[in-house]
Design an enzyme around this catalytic site. Structure first.
Site, mmCIF file in Angstrom:
data_model
loop_
_atom_site.group_PDB
_atom_site.id
_atom_site.type_symbol
_atom_site.label_atom_id
_atom_site.label_comp_id
_atom_site.label_asym_id
_atom_site.label_seq_id
_atom_site.Cartn_x
_atom_site.Cartn_y
_atom_site.Cartn_z
ATOM 1 N N HIS A 271 0.846 -1.194 0.000
ATOM 2 C CA HIS A 271 0.000 0.000 0.000
ATOM 3 C C HIS A 271 0.881 1.244 0.000
ATOM 4 O O HIS A 271 1.962 1.254 0.580
ATOM 5 C CB HIS A 271 -0.900 0.024 1.252
ATOM 6 C CG HIS A 271 -2.088 0.897 1.099
ATOM 7 N ND1 HIS A 271 -2.052 2.236 1.378
ATOM 8 C CD2 HIS A 271 -3.332 0.626 0.658
ATOM 9 C CE1 HIS A 271 -3.246 2.763 1.141
ATOM 10 N NE2 HIS A 271 -4.043 1.807 0.693
ATOM 11 N N ASP A 328 -8.002 -5.217 -0.715
ATOM 12 C CA ASP A 328 -8.396 -6.015 -1.880
ATOM 13 C C ASP A 328 -8.061 -7.495 -1.753
ATOM 14 O O ASP A 328 -8.460 -8.283 -2.618
ATOM 15 C CB ASP A 328 -7.705 -5.451 -3.133
ATOM 16 C CG ASP A 328 -8.262 -4.076 -3.489
ATOM 17 O OD1 ASP A 328 -7.464 -3.129 -3.639
ATOM 18 O OD2 ASP A 328 -9.492 -3.955 -3.566
HETATM 19 C C1 SDX Z 1 -5.979 0.212 -3.215
HETATM 20 O O1 SDX Z 1 -4.192 4.633 -1.982
HETATM 21 C C2 SDX Z 1 -5.173 4.009 -1.485
HETATM 22 O O2 SDX Z 1 -5.645 4.304 -0.411
HETATM 23 C C3 SDX Z 1 -5.714 2.872 -2.327
HETATM 24 C C4 SDX Z 1 -6.791 2.015 -1.667
HETATM 25 C C5 SDX Z 1 -8.075 2.778 -1.463
HETATM 26 O O3 SDX Z 1 -8.861 2.403 -0.578
HETATM 27 O O4 SDX Z 1 -8.342 3.710 -2.272
HETATM 28 O O5 SDX Z 1 -6.331 1.532 -0.405
HETATM 29 C C6 SDX Z 1 -7.166 0.829 -2.533
HETATM 30 O O6 SDX Z 1 -5.679 0.581 -4.307
HETATM 31 C C7 SDX Z 1 -5.151 -0.791 -2.453
HETATM 32 C C8 SDX Z 1 -3.914 -1.290 -3.276
HETATM 33 C C9 SDX Z 1 -4.397 -2.362 -4.253
HETATM 34 N N1 SDX Z 1 -3.313 -2.724 -5.178
HETATM 35 C C10 SDX Z 1 -2.715 -3.938 -5.091
HETATM 36 O O7 SDX Z 1 -2.943 -4.776 -4.224
HETATM 37 C C11 SDX Z 1 -1.706 -4.198 -6.201
HETATM 38 C C12 SDX Z 1 -0.452 -4.836 -5.590
HETATM 39 N N2 SDX Z 1 0.192 -3.793 -4.782
HETATM 40 C C13 SDX Z 1 1.261 -3.069 -5.404
HETATM 41 O O8 SDX Z 1 1.218 -2.908 -6.768
HETATM 42 C C14 SDX Z 1 1.764 -1.910 -4.566
HETATM 43 O O9 SDX Z 1 1.868 -2.340 -3.275
HETATM 44 C C15 SDX Z 1 1.016 -0.600 -4.586
HETATM 45 C C16 SDX Z 1 0.730 -0.130 -5.972
HETATM 46 C C17 SDX Z 1 -0.263 -0.695 -3.827
HETATM 47 C C18 SDX Z 1 1.934 0.402 -3.915
HETATM 48 O O10 SDX Z 1 3.068 0.510 -4.773
HETATM 49 P P1 SDX Z 1 4.409 1.183 -4.236
HETATM 50 O O11 SDX Z 1 4.097 2.487 -3.618
HETATM 51 O O12 SDX Z 1 5.418 1.118 -5.319
HETATM 52 O O13 SDX Z 1 4.829 0.205 -3.086
HETATM 53 P P2 SDX Z 1 6.077 0.426 -2.206
HETATM 54 O O14 SDX Z 1 6.756 1.740 -2.458
HETATM 55 O O15 SDX Z 1 5.642 0.130 -0.804
HETATM 56 O O16 SDX Z 1 7.086 -0.739 -2.719
HETATM 57 C C19 SDX Z 1 8.230 -1.011 -1.945
HETATM 58 C C20 SDX Z 1 8.836 -2.283 -2.517
HETATM 59 C C21 SDX Z 1 9.184 -2.201 -3.989
HETATM 60 O O17 SDX Z 1 10.208 -3.170 -4.188
HETATM 61 P P3 SDX Z 1 11.800 -2.655 -4.296
HETATM 62 O O18 SDX Z 1 11.837 -1.782 -5.525
HETATM 63 O O19 SDX Z 1 12.050 -1.895 -3.022
HETATM 64 O O20 SDX Z 1 12.585 -3.928 -4.424
HETATM 65 O O21 SDX Z 1 7.854 -3.368 -2.416
HETATM 66 C C22 SDX Z 1 7.586 -3.858 -3.728
HETATM 67 C C23 SDX Z 1 7.948 -2.734 -4.691
HETATM 68 O O22 SDX Z 1 8.242 -3.291 -5.963
HETATM 69 N N3 SDX Z 1 6.152 -4.163 -3.778
HETATM 70 C C24 SDX Z 1 5.662 -5.355 -4.094
HETATM 71 C C25 SDX Z 1 4.276 -5.238 -3.947
HETATM 72 N N4 SDX Z 1 3.967 -3.985 -3.558
HETATM 73 C C26 SDX Z 1 5.139 -3.324 -3.456
HETATM 74 N N5 SDX Z 1 6.271 -6.494 -4.479
HETATM 75 C C27 SDX Z 1 5.448 -7.537 -4.734
HETATM 76 N N6 SDX Z 1 4.096 -7.519 -4.612
HETATM 77 C C28 SDX Z 1 3.490 -6.374 -4.226
HETATM 78 N N7 SDX Z 1 2.151 -6.340 -4.111
#
Ligand code: SDX
Length: 393
Positions: A271, A328
């Site tokens: 998130h 989700d």
């Molecule tokens: C919603 O904003 C809101 O409030 C949204 C929401 C709402 O109510 O409106 O809460 C609803 O959209 C929830 C999120 C739903 N999306 C997913 O579940 C999709 C999977 N999640 C990711 O794509 C991701 O976690 C995000 C998009 C939600 C956040 O992306 P970020 O900001 O890039 O995540 P981060 O900065 O915390 O990432 C840090 C690290 C990175 O790896 P490194 O580059 O450091 O090696 O964690 C990795 C990211 O690549 N990472 C994941 C991951 N989420 C982050 N790796 C694997 N699987 C994941 N799901």
């Protein structure tokens, strides 16, 4: 001031950096609507009562809630011409672009009531959207399955009416399962607002140009459609079914995520704000445990999801990145058990998020400090240079 450009207060507000509606503490996993903890609202309130709270800032009195509910109930019907709108889409159209287009089309029936600075207009548009979006969503689903569109039944409550519009048939009475209706009402409440997320920021940015409420909501629906945002609840189901079809080895999938295979993420995890367990996910999981035992006792995907969560929560790759289940991760399993196809999951998210979008639009449009959203940039392109004739290129 960021050291490069100074952000004027109007931009800061429009770009959604200040609001009285929802508070999130991402590290502590706290979510409150107008100061009320989500856990209490999920347990004690209802979706329409929470919608009133988000939009008007206070919990309604009995009279206020009754009037609000009656107004919404009386506006669930669509203009007959708008029903024909759905005939223009292919049978297999995804319901999210259909819903976004339908909300835009809805505004063409109310062209005299769209002025964003006329309070009675904005109130009427609020009621019309809360009342008609579930009808539009149900019609998008009915068209996809080739079934006739029903008329709303105003003797039913908000969620019961929506369930009947989706799953009812003219040839036979539709029996409402009160446990399903109660669970869906609570899920809508959990999705009702979430501060300045991608789709809510879209609504505020579009509305800052003085576009009307329908236009701003239509844009928000398309922002929510993205698989990284609201589309994730459907992507989780696709991920779980993929793991099941590959033999059910959650460790093998987790290794693919850790190896950063292109396009392989742990959907429903992580998130932008929560670096702890999403408080909504905890409530959804409890509902999934309870409801799926009744609705889908042989559905092994919940077991798979629980195993996946267990592995990820104890794996340093996810712990070090503060990746926890978000709202989700479990919702899709419940929607599927209720009978919704995967394509409808994000539509359900949109119905839940609608009061939050409306509340943010109204807060933004009423704030005298709001200016049109116009993000500035740091230019990183080529310095000035003279035109080059084509023969010299
Ligand atoms: C919603 O904003 C809101 O409030 C949204 C929401 C709402 O109510 O409106 O809460 C609803 O959209 C929830 C999120 C739903 N999306 C997913 O579940 C999709 C999977 N999640 C990711 O794509 C991701 O976690 C995000 C998009 C939600 C956040 O992306 P970020 O900001 O890039 O995540 P981060 O900065 O915390 O990432 C840090 C690290 C990175 O790896 P490194 O580059 O450091 O090696 O964690 C990795 C990211 O690549 N990472 C994941 C991951 N989420 C982050 N790796 C694997 N699987 C994941 N799901």
């Amino acid at each position: 001031t960021t050291g490069m450009v100074t952000l004027d207060p109007g931009f800061v507000n429009t770009a959604a950096c200040s609001s009285e509606i929802t508070y999130i503490d991402g590290d502590a996993g706290i979510l409150r609507y107008r100061g009320y903890p989500i856990e209490q609202l999920a347990e004690k309130s209802s979706f329409l009562e929470v919608s009133y709270l988000l939009i008007h800032g206070e919990l309604p009195t009995d009279t206020q809630l009754r009037e609000f509910t009656q107004q919404i109930t009386r506006h669930t019907l669509l203009d007959e011409d708008l029903k024909r709108f759905f005939d223009g889409f292919p049978r297999d159209a995804h319901p999210m672009p259909v819903l976004s287009s339908a909300v835009s089309a809805l505004s063409t029936f109310y062209q005299d009531n769209l002025n964003p600075f006329d309070e009675p207009n904005v109130h009427l548009s609020t009621i019309r959207l809360l009342a008609k979006v579930p009808t539009l969503a149900a019609y998008a689903y009915k068209k996809s399955v080739g079934q006739p569109l029903l008329y709303p039944d105003n003797s039913l409550n908000y969620v019961e009416n929506f369930l009947r519009l989706c799953f009812g048939l003219p040839a036979e009475p539709y029996e409402i399962d009160p446990e399903v209706a109660k669970a869906l009402d609570m899920l809508f409440t959990l999705h009702a607002d979430h501060e300045q997320n991608c789709s809510t920021s879209t609504v505020r940015v579009v509305g800052s140009s003085e576009a009307n409420l329908f236009a701003s909501i239509s844009a928000g629906i398309m922002a929510l459609f993205g698989p990284l945002h609201g589309g994730a609840n459907a992507a989780v189901l696709d991920m779980l079914e993929d793991i099941r079809d590959q033999g059910g080895d959650v460790n093998a999938y987790v290794n693919r995520v850790k190896n950063k295979e292109p396009g392989v993420k742990l959907m429903g995890f992580g998130h932008r704000v929560y670096k702890n367990y999403d408080p909504r996910a905890r409530i959804v999981k409890a509902t999934a445990d309870q409801l799926l035992t009744k609705l889908a006792p042989n559905d092994h995907l919940l077991e798979l999801a629980t195993q996946l969560e267990e592995v990820a929560l104890h794996d340093d790759y996810f712990i070090s990145r503060k990746l926890y289940p978000n709202v989700d991760f479990y919702t899709g399993l419940i929607y599927r058990a209720m009978g919704f196809p995967t394509k409808m999951f994000t539509v359900l998210f949109a119905i839940g998020r609608l009061p939050g979008w409306i509340a943010h639009y109204r807060e933004m449009i009423h704030d005298p400090a709001t200016k049109i959203a116009r993000p500035r940039q740091v230019y990183t392109g080529p310095a000035e240079r003279d035109f080059l004739e084509i023969e010299k290129r």
